[in-house]
Scaffold this motif. Sequence first.
Motif, PDB file in Angstrom:
ATOM      1  N   ASP A  32      14.137  72.277 -19.273  1.00 28.80           N
ATOM      2  CA  ASP A  32      12.901  72.670 -18.606  1.00 28.80           C
ATOM      3  C   ASP A  32      12.828  72.129 -17.185  1.00 28.80           C
ATOM      4  O   ASP A  32      12.292  72.789 -16.286  1.00 28.80           O
ATOM      5  CB  ASP A  32      11.693  72.170 -19.404  1.00 28.80           C
ATOM      6  N   LYS A  33      13.347  70.926 -16.974  1.00 32.68           N
ATOM      7  CA  LYS A  33      13.351  70.346 -15.629  1.00 32.68           C
ATOM      8  C   LYS A  33      14.201  71.190 -14.681  1.00 32.68           C
ATOM      9  O   LYS A  33      13.791  71.488 -13.557  1.00 32.68           O
ATOM     10  CB  LYS A  33      13.865  68.912 -15.674  1.00 32.68           C
ATOM     11  N   THR A  39      12.917  73.632 -11.484  1.00 31.01           N
ATOM     12  CA  THR A  39      13.493  73.497 -10.150  1.00 31.01           C
ATOM     13  C   THR A  39      14.014  74.833  -9.651  1.00 31.01           C
ATOM     14  O   THR A  39      13.805  75.210  -8.486  1.00 31.01           O
ATOM     15  CB  THR A  39      14.642  72.464 -10.180  1.00 31.01           C
ATOM     16  N   GLN A  40      14.699  75.561 -10.510  1.00 31.99           N
ATOM     17  CA  GLN A  40      15.261  76.856 -10.117  1.00 31.99           C
ATOM     18  C   GLN A  40      14.176  77.903  -9.901  1.00 31.99           C
ATOM     19  O   GLN A  40      14.310  78.770  -9.033  1.00 31.99           O
ATOM     20  CB  GLN A  40      16.266  77.326 -11.167  1.00 31.99           C
ATOM     21  N   ASP A  41      13.084  77.829 -10.666  1.00 32.15           N
ATOM     22  CA  ASP A  41      11.972  78.755 -10.448  1.00 32.15           C
ATOM     23  C   ASP A  41      11.305  78.501  -9.100  1.00 32.15           C
ATOM     24  O   ASP A  41      10.858  79.438  -8.432  1.00 32.15           O
ATOM     25  CB  ASP A  41      10.940  78.624 -11.574  1.00 32.15           C
ATOM     26  N   ALA A  42      11.211  77.222  -8.724  1.00 30.80           N
ATOM     27  CA  ALA A  42      10.593  76.884  -7.441  1.00 30.80           C
ATOM     28  C   ALA A  42      11.504  77.239  -6.278  1.00 30.80           C
ATOM     29  O   ALA A  42      11.031  77.589  -5.194  1.00 30.80           O
ATOM     30  CB  ALA A  42      10.246  75.393  -7.398  1.00 30.80           C
ATOM     31  N   ASP A  43      12.809  77.161  -6.483  1.00 27.93           N
ATOM     32  CA  ASP A  43      13.784  77.482  -5.433  1.00 27.93           C
ATOM     33  C   ASP A  43      14.941  78.246  -6.064  1.00 27.93           C
ATOM     34  O   ASP A  43      15.917  77.646  -6.513  1.00 27.93           O
ATOM     35  CB  ASP A  43      14.289  76.197  -4.776  1.00 27.93           C
ATOM     36  N   PRO A  44      14.861  79.593  -6.111  1.00 32.05           N
ATOM     37  CA  PRO A  44      15.909  80.400  -6.756  1.00 32.05           C
ATOM     38  C   PRO A  44      17.294  80.181  -6.169  1.00 32.05           C
ATOM     39  O   PRO A  44      18.292  80.452  -6.834  1.00 32.05           O
ATOM     40  CB  PRO A  44      15.432  81.841  -6.517  1.00 32.05           C
ATOM     41  N   GLU A 104       9.211  67.053  -7.492  1.00 28.92           N
ATOM     42  CA  GLU A 104       8.681  67.245  -8.832  1.00 28.92           C
ATOM     43  C   GLU A 104       7.265  67.821  -8.792  1.00 28.92           C
ATOM     44  O   GLU A 104       6.907  68.668  -9.617  1.00 28.92           O
ATOM     45  CB  GLU A 104       8.666  65.915  -9.607  1.00 28.92           C
ATOM     46  N   LEU A 105       6.461  67.374  -7.820  1.00 27.26           N
ATOM     47  CA  LEU A 105       5.104  67.900  -7.702  1.00 27.26           C
ATOM     48  C   LEU A 105       5.132  69.390  -7.389  1.00 27.26           C
ATOM     49  O   LEU A 105       4.402  70.190  -7.998  1.00 27.26           O
ATOM     50  CB  LEU A 105       4.344  67.143  -6.613  1.00 27.26           C
ATOM     51  N   VAL A 106       5.988  69.778  -6.436  1.00 22.78           N
ATOM     52  CA  VAL A 106       6.074  71.186  -6.039  1.00 22.78           C
ATOM     53  C   VAL A 106       6.543  72.047  -7.211  1.00 22.78           C
ATOM     54  O   VAL A 106       5.955  73.102  -7.494  1.00 22.78           O
ATOM     55  CB  VAL A 106       7.027  71.361  -4.844  1.00 22.78           C
ATOM     56  N   THR A 107       7.590  71.596  -7.922  1.00 24.16           N
ATOM     57  CA  THR A 107       8.122  72.404  -9.024  1.00 24.16           C
ATOM     58  C   THR A 107       7.102  72.548 -10.149  1.00 24.16           C
ATOM     59  O   THR A 107       6.983  73.613 -10.762  1.00 24.16           O
ATOM     60  CB  THR A 107       9.421  71.797  -9.584  1.00 24.16           C
ATOM     61  N   SER A 108       6.338  71.501 -10.426  1.00 25.02           N
ATOM     62  CA  SER A 108       5.337  71.578 -11.496  1.00 25.02           C
ATOM     63  C   SER A 108       4.187  72.500 -11.109  1.00 25.02           C
ATOM     64  O   SER A 108       3.680  73.266 -11.943  1.00 25.02           O
ATOM     65  CB  SER A 108       4.795  70.181 -11.817  1.00 25.02           C
ATOM     66  N   ARG A 166       2.368  80.642 -14.481  1.00 20.73           N
ATOM     67  CA  ARG A 166       2.012  80.637 -15.898  1.00 20.73           C
ATOM     68  C   ARG A 166       3.197  80.243 -16.782  1.00 20.73           C
ATOM     69  O   ARG A 166       3.339  80.700 -17.903  1.00 20.73           O
ATOM     70  CB  ARG A 166       1.474  82.006 -16.334  1.00 20.73           C
ATOM     71  N   GLN A 167       4.062  79.379 -16.243  1.00 16.96           N
ATOM     72  CA  GLN A 167       5.189  78.854 -17.011  1.00 16.96           C
ATOM     73  C   GLN A 167       4.952  77.364 -17.239  1.00 16.96           C
ATOM     74  O   GLN A 167       5.812  76.526 -16.976  1.00 16.96           O
ATOM     75  CB  GLN A 167       6.508  79.096 -16.271  1.00 16.96           C
ATOM     76  N   SER A 168       3.773  77.053 -17.723  1.00 14.85           N
ATOM     77  CA  SER A 168       3.380  75.654 -17.835  1.00 14.85           C
ATOM     78  C   SER A 168       4.196  74.879 -18.860  1.00 14.85           C
ATOM     79  O   SER A 168       4.199  73.651 -18.858  1.00 14.85           O
ATOM     80  CB  SER A 168       1.891  75.563 -18.206  1.00 14.85           C
ATOM     81  N   ASP A 169       4.903  75.619 -19.751  1.00 15.94           N
ATOM     82  CA  ASP A 169       5.696  74.913 -20.753  1.00 15.94           C
ATOM     83  C   ASP A 169       6.809  74.084 -20.117  1.00 15.94           C
ATOM     84  O   ASP A 169       7.223  73.069 -20.681  1.00 15.94           O
ATOM     85  CB  ASP A 169       6.288  75.909 -21.754  1.00 15.94           C
ATOM     86  N   VAL A 170       7.291  74.513 -18.937  1.00 11.19           N
ATOM     87  CA  VAL A 170       8.381  73.762 -18.307  1.00 11.19           C
ATOM     88  C   VAL A 170       7.847  72.557 -17.535  1.00 11.19           C
ATOM     89  O   VAL A 170       8.616  71.659 -17.171  1.00 11.19           O
ATOM     90  CB  VAL A 170       9.225  74.658 -17.364  1.00 11.19           C
TER      91      VAL A 170
END
Length: 327
Positions: A160-161, A165-170, A234-238, A245-249
């Motif tokens: 999930d971590k 990270t990849q969702d925040a920066d593809p 970590e703050l940005v990725t969360s 709406r991917q709060s599970d990660v």
Amino acid sequence: MLDILIPLVGGLVLLIAGGDLLVRGAVRVAATLGVSPLVIGLTLVGFGTSTPELVTSVQAALTDAPGIAYGNIVGSNIANVLLIGGVASIVFPIAVTSSALRRDAFVMLAATVAFAGLAATMSPSRPLGAVFVAALALYIYRAFRQERSPAHPDHGAVYDKSRATQDADPALSPPTAPGGSMAVSVLLAVAGLALVVLGGKLLVEGAVALARGFGMSETVIGLTIVAIGTSMPELVTSIVAGLKRQSDVAFGNIVGSNIYNILGIGGATALIAPGAVPPEIVRFDNLVMVGVSFVLVGFAYSGMRIARWEGGLLLAGYGGYVFYIWP
């Protein structure tokens, strides 16, 4: 004042930008060499957002600033739980998977208690640092085995971590079809490493100068300004995970980051530059870190989610913590 702020802010910018370049280059090199996307995600990408904390703590330990070195580790973990967990769950309630609770939350709590207990009884040494790093390697290996097993459909914290990270920066995702110049990828990674090292040096120098210039404790600076600054990825990725709406990660991102910080960064710091944890951290901040970690897991167990009101309590707790330790 500018001679303090410029290296402090400039070092932080270089740390984050350099860490991003380093991970991008390393991911492209690994993909070109045929390393599986799962391995890349669990190692290079998963650990990539912790690069600022790693370099800063090692640089601080090497320059005889243990308050910044260990304050950064402990302060980052406290900020991950209270600040990042609070903000992320307010943006969108954090869903929690059973796998993240069964395995990863237990590992986080065990590592946190072990660090606090050992710091109270002995100075971190090279053998102890090696044990921590080996424990992290074993944890990642076990996570890799379980992610590949069809018997474990839920993803763990490390996965999930990396996903957050990849969702925040593809651009940090391994390319589907490896290509491009290997030389360019290597140069990108080397340039990122150089920026991270320079940024860490400047950040530590600025933090030490700030503490001396205003008669403050280096430990307080490490626990707050340095810790918050190095926790920005970590703050940005969360937050991005919550907005998508991917709060599970988001829960896995917090838990995984804390595990990396204690076992990886704490272990590497003791391995490279062993030294005692400042007594004020041992007496108070380590206990806060242990306490808020149990609170986070307790919230997660209540309904398998962290609600907005619980996030508000976490965020208020961080405000209270900073207010208490700030001179």
